[in-house]
Design a protein around this motif. Structure first.
Motif, PDB file in Angstrom:
ATOM      1  N   GLY A  31       0.719  -1.340   0.057  1.00 17.32           N
ATOM      2  CA  GLY A  31      -0.002  -0.087  -0.017  1.00 17.32           C
ATOM      3  C   GLY A  31       0.720   1.213   0.011  1.00 17.32           C
ATOM      4  O   GLY A  31       0.341   2.375  -0.270  1.00 17.32           O
ATOM      5  N   ARG A  32       2.023   1.280   0.048  1.00 15.22           N
ATOM      6  CA  ARG A  32       3.011   2.488   0.063  1.00 15.22           C
ATOM      7  C   ARG A  32       3.007   3.130  -1.174  1.00 15.22           C
ATOM      8  O   ARG A  32       3.328   4.213  -1.251  1.00 15.22           O
ATOM      9  N   ARG A  51       2.444  -7.200 -13.141  1.00 16.67           N
ATOM     10  CA  ARG A  51       1.569  -7.025 -11.679  1.00 16.67           C
ATOM     11  C   ARG A  51       0.443  -7.972 -11.777  1.00 16.67           C
ATOM     12  O   ARG A  51       0.076  -8.413 -10.860  1.00 16.67           O
ATOM     13  N   ARG A  52      -0.168  -7.921 -12.901  1.00 16.33           N
ATOM     14  CA  ARG A  52      -1.487  -8.907 -13.241  1.00 16.33           C
ATOM     15  C   ARG A  52      -1.254 -10.326 -12.790  1.00 16.33           C
ATOM     16  O   ARG A  52      -1.793 -10.913 -12.244  1.00 16.33           O
ATOM     17  N   GLU A  57      -2.113  -6.683  -7.172  1.00 17.71           N
ATOM     18  CA  GLU A  57      -3.103  -5.406  -7.255  1.00 17.71           C
ATOM     19  C   GLU A  57      -3.536  -4.978  -5.874  1.00 17.71           C
ATOM     20  O   GLU A  57      -3.678  -3.468  -5.779  1.00 17.71           O
ATOM     21  N   ASP A  58      -3.644  -5.581  -4.921  1.00 23.34           N
ATOM     22  CA  ASP A  58      -4.096  -5.144  -3.757  1.00 23.34           C
ATOM     23  C   ASP A  58      -2.723  -4.468  -2.814  1.00 23.34           C
ATOM     24  O   ASP A  58      -3.040  -4.069  -1.865  1.00 23.34           O
ATOM     25  N   PRO A 317      -9.753 -12.181 -12.946  1.00 28.71           N
ATOM     26  CA  PRO A 317     -10.104 -10.937 -13.825  1.00 28.71           C
ATOM     27  C   PRO A 317      -9.621  -9.693 -13.269  1.00 28.71           C
ATOM     28  O   PRO A 317      -9.369  -9.483 -12.072  1.00 28.71           O
ATOM     29  N   PRO A 318      -9.104  -8.658 -14.343  1.00 28.35           N
ATOM     30  CA  PRO A 318      -8.880  -7.414 -13.823  1.00 28.35           C
ATOM     31  C   PRO A 318      -9.831  -6.603 -12.752  1.00 28.35           C
ATOM     32  O   PRO A 318     -10.941  -6.845 -13.108  1.00 28.35           O
ATOM     33  N   PRO A 319      -9.363  -5.721 -11.925  1.00 30.68           N
ATOM     34  CA  PRO A 319     -10.336  -5.068 -10.988  1.00 30.68           C
ATOM     35  C   PRO A 319     -11.087  -4.021 -12.019  1.00 30.68           C
ATOM     36  O   PRO A 319     -10.807  -3.884 -12.988  1.00 30.68           O
TER      37      PRO A 319
END
Length: 328
Positions: A31-32, A51-52, A57-58, A317-319
Motif C-alpha cells: 500500500g505504500r 503486476r497482473r 493489485e491489492d 479478472p482485472p479490477p
C-alpha cells in the motif's frame, strides 16, 4: 540522435529499488507505493502485465496517465479533474520534481512513486519487472507463476537483450532515424531478429523453457503494437505481424492468455503514437485500422505443449477500474 542520424535512447533512469530488506532506503510495504503507467507505452505495459500475473493489485496500486503528453510530462487526464486520485497530482513530472527539483531527464513511465512523500522512487523499466518477481515475492497471489526462474535467468537475460536491442528499441531506431542509412540499418536489425525469433518459436511455445517468462512479456508488448503502429508509423513495413505466421500465432496465444490481452487498449496505443509524434505525423490524424478481430482467432500453439503458468494458475479478472475495452 547521432551525427549519422541514429536514434539513441537515453537509458539513464533513477536506479533506486524497492526491496524486501529496504537496502536502498525504500522498504517493501503493501500500500505504500503506486505504479504509474500509460496504456499506450510498451515499457509500462510490461509492468502492468507482470503486476497482473503475480496478483499484486491489492498491495501495489496503479495510476494511469492518458495516451498523450507534451514535452513536460505524462498527465493524468483520464482521471476526474485531471488529477491522480491517490497522488493528488496532475502531471507525473510533479513526482519527479518532488524527488529532485532540478531533475534533468525525461519523465517516463513506468514509474513507482512513494505515496507518503510523493517522490518517484524509480523509473527503471528493466529492473521494475524483475523486482516485482523477486523482491515482492512474499505478496504474490497463491498460484503466481515463476516469470524469472533462477535456472533459466542467464538464457532469459540473453534472449531479452537481443529482443530489446533489435526489436523493442529497434522499431524506434527505424521510426526516428534521421538518415536513410540509419533507417535501413535499423530496419534490417528489426526483421533479422524477427526472423530469428520465428525460427526459435517454430518448435517451442515460449521463448525460454516451457512456460511464460519475462522474455515473452518483453517481446509481446512490441508485437502487439506492430501492425497498429510500427508497420506504418515507424516504417517497419517488410511485413505485417499478421503476415509472419509463427509470430502472429505466438502473439495471439499470449494475447488470449489472462494478464496479457486484458491490459491492451489499442485506441490509446494509436492515439499516443500518431498524435504525440508530430514530426512523423504532422496532421495528428489517427488511423481507424487495423481490423482487430483476428486477435481472438484460434492460434494452434497448444499443439507445441508448454504450460503457460507452470505449476501456477491464471490470474483472476482485472479490477473493474482497470478493465480495458474488449477487441471482440
Amino acid at each position: 540522435m547521432t551525427e549519422q542520424g541514429t536514434f539513441t535512447r537515453d537509458m539513464h533512469y533513477l536506479p533506486d529499488r524497492i526491496t524486501a530488506d529496504g537496502r536502498d532506503g525504500w522498504p517493501l510495504e503493501p500500500g505504500r507505493y503506486r505504479l504509474v503507467i500509460a496504456r499506450a507505452c510498451p515499457w509500462a505495459n510490461r509492468a502492468a502485465i507482470v503486476r497482473r500475473l503475480l496478483g499484486l493489485e491489492d498491495v501495489l496500486s496503479m495510476g494511469m496517465c492518458g495516451p498523450t503528453h507534451d514535452e513536460r510530462s505524462w498527465t493524468f487526464d483520464l482521471d476526474p479533474g485531471g488529477r491522480d486520485p491517490v497522488l493528488g497530482i496532475e502531471r507525473l513530472q510533479q513526482a519527479f520534481f518532488a524527488r529532485d527539483p532540478h531533475y534533468p531527464r525525461g519523465v517516463t513511465v513506468p514509474a513507482i512513486v512513494d505515496v507518503p512523500s510523493g517522490k518517484v522512487v524509480t523509473n527503471d523499466f528493466r529492473q521494475i519487472t524483475l523486482d516485482l518477481s523477486l523482491e515482492w515475492r512474499a505478496h504474490h497471489r497463491a498460484g503466481a507463476p515463476e516469470l524469472y526462474p533462477e535456472p533459466l535467468r542467464a538464457e532469459i537475460d540473453d534472449v531479452a537483450e537481443k529482443v530489446f536491442r533489435d526489436v523493442n528499441n529497434g522499431v524506434y531506431r527505424a521510426g526516428f532515424a534521421g538518415s536513410q542509412a540509419a533507417y535501413e540499418h535499423a530496419y534490417r536489425d528489426v526483421f533479422g531478429r524477427l526472423d530469428w525469433l520465428s525460427q526459435r518459436l517454430a518448435g517451442q511455445r515460449y521463448l525460454v523453457g516451457d512456460t511464460i517468462t519475462e522474455a515473452d512479456i518483453r517481446l509481446f508488448t512490441t508485437l502487439v503494437r506492430f501492425d497498429a503502429v510500427y508497420h506504418g508509423h515507424f516504417k517497419c513495413n517488410r511485413q505485417k505481424l499478421t503476415e509472419m505466421p509463427v509470430l502472429w500465432a505466438y502473439a495471439r496465444d499470449l494475447f488470449q492468455t489472462p494478464g496479457f490481452g486484458d491490459t491492451i487498449d489499442f485506441a490509446q496505443i494509436k492515439k499516443h503514437y500518431y498524435v504525440v509524434h508530430r514530426t512523423l505525423n504532422p496532421s495528428g490524424v489517427v488511423p481507424l485500422g487495423p481490423d482487430l478481430s483476428g486477435w481472438l482467432t484460434p492460434h494452434g500453439r497448444e499443439d507445441l505443449g508448454g504450460r503457460p503458468f507452470g505449476d501456477g494458475t491464471p490470474p483472476g479478472p482485472p479490477p473493474d477500474n482497470e478493465r480495458v475495452p474488449s477487441v471482440g
